[in-house]
Design an enzyme around this catalytic site. Structure first.
Site, PDB file in Angstrom:
ATOM      1  N   GLU A 281      39.852  76.441  15.686  1.00 31.51           N
ATOM      2  CA  GLU A 281      39.414  76.176  17.063  1.00 31.51           C
ATOM      3  C   GLU A 281      39.116  74.694  17.120  1.00 31.51           C
ATOM      4  O   GLU A 281      38.194  74.224  16.459  1.00 31.51           O
ATOM      5  CB  GLU A 281      38.131  76.961  17.357  1.00 31.51           C
ATOM      6  N   CYS A 318      32.974  71.600  23.116  1.00 27.71           N
ATOM      7  CA  CYS A 318      34.436  71.684  23.075  1.00 27.71           C
ATOM      8  C   CYS A 318      35.001  72.001  24.453  1.00 27.71           C
ATOM      9  O   CYS A 318      36.174  71.784  24.713  1.00 27.71           O
ATOM     10  CB  CYS A 318      34.871  72.731  22.059  1.00 27.71           C
TER      11      CYS A 318
HETATM   12  P1  NAP Z   1      35.204  67.955  11.862  1.00 25.30           P
HETATM   13  O1  NAP Z   1      34.909  66.550  11.541  1.00 25.30           O
HETATM   14  O2  NAP Z   1      36.644  68.336  11.934  1.00 25.30           O
HETATM   15  O3  NAP Z   1      34.453  68.818  10.734  1.00 25.30           O
HETATM   16  C1  NAP Z   1      34.473  70.234  10.655  1.00 25.30           C
HETATM   17  C2  NAP Z   1      34.440  70.640   9.178  1.00 25.30           C
HETATM   18  O4  NAP Z   1      35.756  70.481   8.627  1.00 25.30           O
HETATM   19  C3  NAP Z   1      33.522  69.818   8.287  1.00 25.30           C
HETATM   20  O5  NAP Z   1      32.973  70.654   7.298  1.00 25.30           O
HETATM   21  C4  NAP Z   1      34.481  68.822   7.666  1.00 25.30           C
HETATM   22  O6  NAP Z   1      34.053  68.348   6.408  1.00 25.30           O
HETATM   23  C5  NAP Z   1      35.728  69.645   7.481  1.00 25.30           C
HETATM   24  N1  NAP Z   1      36.936  68.822   7.484  1.00 25.30           N
HETATM   25  C6  NAP Z   1      37.340  67.956   8.456  1.00 25.30           C
HETATM   26  N2  NAP Z   1      38.521  67.403   8.125  1.00 25.30           N
HETATM   27  C7  NAP Z   1      38.879  67.921   6.921  1.00 25.30           C
HETATM   28  C8  NAP Z   1      40.002  67.761   6.062  1.00 25.30           C
HETATM   29  N3  NAP Z   1      40.997  66.940   6.368  1.00 25.30           N
HETATM   30  N4  NAP Z   1      40.032  68.452   4.899  1.00 25.30           N
HETATM   31  C9  NAP Z   1      39.017  69.295   4.571  1.00 25.30           C
HETATM   32  N5  NAP Z   1      37.928  69.489   5.348  1.00 25.30           N
HETATM   33  C10 NAP Z   1      37.865  68.826   6.507  1.00 25.30           C
HETATM   34  O7  NAP Z   1      34.572  68.399  13.252  1.00 25.30           O
HETATM   35  P2  NAP Z   1      33.102  68.050  13.830  1.00 25.30           P
HETATM   36  O8  NAP Z   1      32.993  66.605  14.053  1.00 25.30           O
HETATM   37  O9  NAP Z   1      32.096  68.734  13.009  1.00 25.30           O
HETATM   38  O10 NAP Z   1      33.095  68.802  15.247  1.00 25.30           O
HETATM   39  C11 NAP Z   1      33.430  68.197  16.472  1.00 25.30           C
HETATM   40  C12 NAP Z   1      34.795  68.683  16.946  1.00 25.30           C
HETATM   41  O11 NAP Z   1      34.804  70.112  16.968  1.00 25.30           O
HETATM   42  C13 NAP Z   1      35.176  68.275  18.363  1.00 25.30           C
HETATM   43  O12 NAP Z   1      36.519  67.876  18.380  1.00 25.30           O
HETATM   44  C14 NAP Z   1      34.994  69.554  19.189  1.00 25.30           C
HETATM   45  O13 NAP Z   1      35.795  69.611  20.353  1.00 25.30           O
HETATM   46  C15 NAP Z   1      35.370  70.588  18.183  1.00 25.30           C
HETATM   47  N6  NAP Z   1      34.781  71.883  18.482  1.00 25.30           N
HETATM   48  C16 NAP Z   1      35.601  72.889  18.879  1.00 25.30           C
HETATM   49  C17 NAP Z   1      35.065  74.127  19.207  1.00 25.30           C
HETATM   50  C18 NAP Z   1      35.957  75.243  19.648  1.00 25.30           C
HETATM   51  O14 NAP Z   1      35.479  76.371  19.744  1.00 25.30           O
HETATM   52  N7  NAP Z   1      37.215  75.013  19.929  1.00 25.30           N
HETATM   53  C19 NAP Z   1      33.677  74.334  19.104  1.00 25.30           C
HETATM   54  C20 NAP Z   1      32.881  73.290  18.672  1.00 25.30           C
HETATM   55  C21 NAP Z   1      33.450  72.072  18.355  1.00 25.30           C
HETATM   56  P3  NAP Z   1      33.297  66.926   6.267  1.00 25.30           P
HETATM   57  O15 NAP Z   1      32.375  66.807   7.416  1.00 25.30           O
HETATM   58  O16 NAP Z   1      32.670  67.016   4.921  1.00 25.30           O
HETATM   59  O17 NAP Z   1      34.342  65.901   6.352  1.00 25.30           O
END
Ligand code: NAP
Length: 544
Positions: A281, A318
């Site tokens: 998501e 989101c």
């Molecule tokens: P994020 O930076 O992608 O992090 C999410 C998790 O994934 C973290 O544990 C992160 O680890 C890990 N991760 C990220 N890239 C990775 C990779 N290349 N390899 C392995 N692990 C990886 O997201 P965020 O900043 O926490 O959240 C904000 C985003 O989430 C926004 O874009 C928002 O729109 C979206 N969101 C979507 C929804 C939905 O339901 N669609 C709901 C809430 C939020 P690390 O932090 O250790 O790097």
């Protein structure tokens, strides 16, 4: 004497709660390599002293082996026991009381009232799944009895039901430290399905993760769930998450976060010798179409509603409305003027963590440097060094159609008005959109009658179509669809919210001419669980 790996807190049920700073490998612990991470209070910009040990590849392997071993017993627990386990997780989360609320607020900068609401949503989801698994409807039992004398060939006895996939890896997002994190929707759905869960804790809220992780472990022990039903691993890089996704025992991934992160993990899963599904998501710009009659009738009201929705929670949803579309003319000018008035006084705010604040600055500046993009209005309030300022930009429909950079999500309080020359250009803009979680139409009855094609075009792009409202606010109920075509998610066929999100962690198995004693309970003739089944084309709870 307490170990240095344990933080002791008193819960509202008046017992001491030991918060583990070590990785949870099922019921065991690991200090990993000895390296640690810590939370940061984004408002005071200070380090929270509790340290959490980051996991190693060996920890991943051990946790996966435990999950694989636990799978057989956990997947065959009787529904009532699994339901009671989920309810106990909710109870244990609530028993953490203010401790959980303070900690989540401290680590994310989100107000306590918001965290209290989010806890209610999270415990509500767990209880909702408990109720759902008791009904047995989720196994979708389907029976077609044999017709021995069918010509030209006899029809076999065929019976089908859903079964759990196996160990599931869950990644939560920083902006929902409870509802999309350790015991959030993905974990609740996977546990309800009978899948052991391994969570990679978000480094933005490690203490919150640890507290909720202990609540799950406590509930698992209370209900005699097998060791390995749940593990919690810390890391502030990508190694642990990528190893979890690549592990041969992993059968599915639930991810909530950025498009970059979700896509990276999806690609790893696809390149495995045995590819597995990744239900990611991700981001969305949640387009809003402002139709002409509505702007004529109520542009001030719509402007005020949208100024509030865009800046709600520093835009960290989101479903934040990132793109608004309108047709040039007097009504749109009036809307812009009301929007300026409503938006200029909005408050700057601190984002979830330094990294997300920096990403906002970089992405919003990049957006504003694109050709023909200008600031329409910015908050004029004083912002401190760690705060970001709500910004509303504007551009032309023709630019939006030709420049793919304008379609990207700027996570935070940033939105853009796309000014179209006419309805045809607006239609082209919608056709050019990527997949989205939501699409909103602001219109009067005449607008909807006059623009049925637009409604159809928008529906092609989104998971949820909204008429006259705002996309922020995701009701948790069976009819909710929280998902959408890529890049909103990696699989538009499923919702991440509501009981039907369980389908992501189940697969159908058909039993052909199976001896009756070998059939699972839901498919036996006598229907021992008295569940609703589709028998020879008719829904019934009657025995066969
Ligand atoms: P994020 O930076 O992608 O992090 C999410 C998790 O994934 C973290 O544990 C992160 O680890 C890990 N991760 C990220 N890239 C990775 C990779 N290349 N390899 C392995 N692990 C990886 O997201 P965020 O900043 O926490 O959240 C904000 C985003 O989430 C926004 O874009 C928002 O729109 C979206 N969101 C979507 C929804 C939905 O339901 N669609 C709901 C809430 C939020 P690390 O932090 O250790 O790097």
């Amino acid at each position: 004497m307490l170990s240095i790996h344990v933080l002791r807190y008193r819960t509202t049920k008046n017992y001491d709660m030991d918060i583990e700073c070590r990785n949870r490998i099922g019921f065991d612990f690991s200090e990993g390599s000895g390296k640690t991470l810590h939370g940061v209070n984004p408002v005071s910009n200070t380090m929270i002293p509790d340290k959490f040990f980051t996991a190693t590849p060996e920890d991943v392997d051990e946790a996966m082996h435990k999950a694989q071993t636990a799978f057989q017993k956990f997947s065959t627990t009787v529904w009532e026991e699994r339901a009671a386990f989920l309810e106990s997780i909710a109870d244990e989360m609530e028993a953490l009381g203010d401790l959980l609320i303070h900690r989540a607020s401290e680590e994310t900068g989100l107000p306590e009232a918001r965290i209290i609401g989010e806890r209610g949503r999270t415990t509500g989801q767990l209880r909702m799944f408990a109720q759902y698994i008791r009904t047995g409807n989720w196994v979708e039992a389907t029976i077609d009895t044999a017709i021995a004398d069918r010509s030209p060939v006899p029809k076999p006895d065929l019976r089908k039901m859903m079964v759990p996939l196996g160990p599931v890896v869950v990644f939560g997002a920083s902006n929902f430290p409870l509802a999309y994190s350790v015991a959030g929707g993905d974990t609740a759905a996977a546990l309800a399905a009978g899948c052991p869960v391994l969570v990679k804790a978000h480094p933005g809220h490690p203490g919150t993760s640890a507290l909720v992780g202990e609540a799950i472990i406590k509930a698992a022990q209370m209900h005699d769930m097998p060791d390995g039903t749940f593990s919690l691993l810390y890391d502030n890089g990508f190694a642990v998450g990528q190893a979890l996704v690549g592990h041969p025992y992993t059968t599915a991934v639930g991810f909530t976060g950025s498009v970059g992160g979700g896509r990276a993990l999806f690609d790893i899963a696809a390149k495995r010798p045995n590819p597995i599904p990744v239900f990611a998501e991700m981001g969305s710009t949640n387009p809003v179409i402002l139709l002409p009659e509505a702007l004529k009738a109520r542009s001030k009201e719509v402007a005020q509603e949208y100024a509030a929705s865009i800046t709600l929670g520093v835009g960290q949803f989101c479903t934040n409305p990132g793109l608004l579309f309108g047709i040039r003319g007097e009504e749109l000018e009036e809307f812009k003027s009301h929007l300026k008035t409503a938006f200029i006084g909005t408050n700057p705010g601190t984002m979830l963590h330094e990294g997300i604040g920096k990403a906002f600055m970089q992405k919003s500046n990049k957006m504003l440097s694109e050709p023909d993009v200008a600031v329409l209005v910015e908050s004029d309030k004083e912002a401190t060094a760690d705060q970001v300022r709500p910004t509303f930009a504007t551009t032309k429909g023709s630019e939006f159609i030709k420049n793919p950079s304008l379609h990207e999500e700027v996570f935070g309080p940033f939105s853009m008005l796309i000014e179209c020359e006419n309805i045809d250009e607006l239609d082209h803009c919608i056709k050019a959109l990527h997949g989205q979680l939501t699409g909103t139409l602001i219109g009067e009855p005449d607008d909807f009658e006059n623009h049925t094609a637009l409604v159809y075009e928008l529906q092609q792009k989104v998971g949820r179509l909204i008429f006259n409202g705002v996309p922020t606010g995701v009701e948790v109920c069976p009819s909710m669809m929280h998902g959408g075509p890529y890049p909103a998610t990696t699989d538009s066929r499923f919702t991440a919210v509501g009981i039907h999100s369980i389908k992501r962690f189940l697969r159908p198995v058909a039993y052909q001419n199976t001896p009756h004693p070998l059939l699972p309970g839901p498919l036996k003739n006598e229907n021992p669980n008295k569940i609703m089944r589709l028998v020879n084309g008719t829904y019934t709870t009657e025995p066969v």
